[in-house]
Design a protein around this motif. Structure first.
Motif, PDB file in Angstrom:
ATOM      1  N   LYS A 160       0.834  -1.194   0.000  1.00  0.00           N
ATOM      2  CA  LYS A 160       0.000   0.000   0.000  1.00  0.00           C
ATOM      3  C   LYS A 160       0.878   1.258   0.000  1.00  0.00           C
ATOM      4  N   ASP A 161       0.540   2.221  -0.863  1.00  0.00           N
ATOM      5  CA  ASP A 161       1.295   3.480  -0.966  1.00  0.00           C
ATOM      6  C   ASP A 161       2.743   3.288  -1.426  1.00  0.00           C
ATOM      7  N   THR A 162       3.035   2.190  -2.078  1.00  0.00           N
ATOM      8  CA  THR A 162       4.355   2.005  -2.691  1.00  0.00           C
ATOM      9  C   THR A 162       4.126   1.775  -4.185  1.00  0.00           C
ATOM     10  N   PRO A 163       5.215   1.768  -4.991  1.00  0.00           N
ATOM     11  CA  PRO A 163       5.038   1.491  -6.432  1.00  0.00           C
ATOM     12  C   PRO A 163       4.450   0.106  -6.687  1.00  0.00           C
ATOM     13  N   CYS A 164       4.495  -0.754  -5.688  1.00  0.00           N
ATOM     14  CA  CYS A 164       3.974  -2.120  -5.858  1.00  0.00           C
ATOM     15  C   CYS A 164       2.471  -2.219  -5.607  1.00  0.00           C
ATOM     16  N   GLU A 165       1.871  -1.137  -5.214  1.00  0.00           N
ATOM     17  CA  GLU A 165       0.440  -1.194  -4.934  1.00  0.00           C
ATOM     18  C   GLU A 165      -0.319  -1.598  -6.193  1.00  0.00           C
ATOM     19  N   GLY A 166      -1.212  -2.564  -6.059  1.00  0.00           N
ATOM     20  CA  GLY A 166      -2.032  -2.988  -7.183  1.00  0.00           C
ATOM     21  C   GLY A 166      -1.428  -4.106  -8.013  1.00  0.00           C
ATOM     22  N   VAL A 167      -0.220  -4.522  -7.671  1.00  0.00           N
ATOM     23  CA  VAL A 167       0.402  -5.634  -8.395  1.00  0.00           C
ATOM     24  C   VAL A 167      -0.385  -6.916  -8.130  1.00  0.00           C
ATOM     25  N   LYS A 168      -0.718  -7.614  -9.203  1.00  0.00           N
ATOM     26  CA  LYS A 168      -1.472  -8.860  -9.053  1.00  0.00           C
ATOM     27  C   LYS A 168      -0.511 -10.034  -8.971  1.00  0.00           C
ATOM     28  N   LEU A 169      -0.674 -10.820  -7.930  1.00  0.00           N
ATOM     29  CA  LEU A 169       0.196 -11.980  -7.754  1.00  0.00           C
ATOM     30  C   LEU A 169      -0.484 -13.233  -8.276  1.00  0.00           C
ATOM     31  N   GLN A 170       0.293 -13.987  -9.040  1.00  0.00           N
ATOM     32  CA  GLN A 170      -0.218 -15.259  -9.537  1.00  0.00           C
ATOM     33  C   GLN A 170       0.696 -16.345  -8.989  1.00  0.00           C
ATOM     34  N   VAL A 171       0.117 -17.326  -8.343  1.00  0.00           N
ATOM     35  CA  VAL A 171       0.929 -18.374  -7.729  1.00  0.00           C
ATOM     36  C   VAL A 171       0.711 -19.695  -8.448  1.00  0.00           C
ATOM     37  N   GLU A 172       1.799 -20.267  -8.921  1.00  0.00           N
ATOM     38  CA  GLU A 172       1.706 -21.570  -9.564  1.00  0.00           C
ATOM     39  C   GLU A 172       2.241 -22.624  -8.601  1.00  0.00           C
ATOM     40  N   HIS A 173       1.445 -23.632  -8.341  1.00  0.00           N
ATOM     41  CA  HIS A 173       1.876 -24.704  -7.445  1.00  0.00           C
ATOM     42  C   HIS A 173       2.438 -25.855  -8.265  1.00  0.00           C
ATOM     43  N   LYS A 174       3.724 -26.122  -8.045  1.00  0.00           N
ATOM     44  CA  LYS A 174       4.363 -27.204  -8.803  1.00  0.00           C
ATOM     45  C   LYS A 174       4.159 -28.521  -8.070  1.00  0.00           C
ATOM     46  N   PRO A 175       3.837 -29.574  -8.814  1.00  0.00           N
ATOM     47  CA  PRO A 175       3.640 -30.881  -8.163  1.00  0.00           C
ATOM     48  C   PRO A 175       4.959 -31.454  -7.676  1.00  0.00           C
ATOM     49  N   LEU A 176       4.855 -32.326  -6.717  1.00  0.00           N
ATOM     50  CA  LEU A 176       6.017 -33.045  -6.207  1.00  0.00           C
ATOM     51  C   LEU A 176       6.330 -34.187  -7.179  1.00  0.00           C
ATOM     52  N   ARG A 177       7.603 -34.315  -7.564  1.00  0.00           N
ATOM     53  CA  ARG A 177       7.992 -35.344  -8.522  1.00  0.00           C
ATOM     54  C   ARG A 177       8.667 -36.521  -7.811  1.00  0.00           C
ATOM     55  N   ALA A 178       8.509 -37.679  -8.384  1.00  0.00           N
ATOM     56  CA  ALA A 178       9.154 -38.854  -7.821  1.00  0.00           C
ATOM     57  C   ALA A 178       9.563 -39.800  -8.943  1.00  0.00           C
ATOM     58  N   ARG A 179      10.500 -40.697  -8.620  1.00  0.00           N
ATOM     59  CA  ARG A 179      10.921 -41.707  -9.582  1.00  0.00           C
ATOM     60  C   ARG A 179      10.678 -43.080  -8.985  1.00  0.00           C
ATOM     61  N   CYS A 180       9.972 -43.894  -9.733  1.00  0.00           N
ATOM     62  CA  CYS A 180       9.635 -45.233  -9.265  1.00  0.00           C
ATOM     63  C   CYS A 180      10.880 -46.127  -9.284  1.00  0.00           C
ATOM     64  N   LYS A 181      11.123 -46.835  -8.170  1.00  0.00           N
ATOM     65  CA  LYS A 181      12.302 -47.703  -8.112  1.00  0.00           C
ATOM     66  C   LYS A 181      12.042 -49.025  -8.817  1.00  0.00           C
TER      67      LYS A 181
END
Ligand SMILES: [Zn+2]
Length: 120
Positions: free
Chosen positions: A52-73
């Motif tokens: 608020k009251d900074t140049p960043c005011e109004g910036v829209k944040l988009q969050v991408e959730h990355k899946p957890l990766r695994a390798r089958c033994k």
């Protein structure tokens, strides 16, 4: 609170890049992992409060959730782990090696002009 710290460090980077580009930031995209995820709502709330009251005011944040990766033994298949149903999609085995969780990364900042900051 985790999200407040994330919001603060995001704001530092966005402010720096905005100054460097001499442009107003309008949106930012971040990605995070599965085991230590950020809560989208809490993060937006924390960010709005400190921006608020900074140049960043109004910036829209988009969050991408990355899946957890695994390798089958058993069959060597790499796959995304469903935390509610952790097994190999190829052979149904549950003997697998988890890959490191994705770190929290600021992927991209979008400015009002066409210039963009992209993390390589
Ligand atoms: Zn398998």
């Amino acid at each position: 609170m985790h999200e407040t710290m994330v919001a603060q460090s995001l704001m530092v980077i966005i402010t720096e890049q905005a100054a460097k580009n001499d442009a107003k930031p309008v949106a930012a995209k971040i990605s995070c992992g599965t085991l230590n995820p950020v809560n989208d709502e809490s993060l937006r709330f924390a960010f709005e409060a400190i921006a608020k009251d900074t140049p960043c005011e109004g910036v829209k944040l988009q969050v991408e959730h990355k899946p957890l990766r695994a390798r089958c033994k058993n069959c060597d298949q790499n796959f995304d782990v469903e935390l509610s149903h952790p097994e190999c999609p190829m052979c149904g085995g549950d003997d697998f090696e988890l890959q490191p969780d994705a770190p929290l990364i600021l992927e991209e900042i979008e400015f009002q002009t066409e210039s963009r900051y992209e993390k390589s």
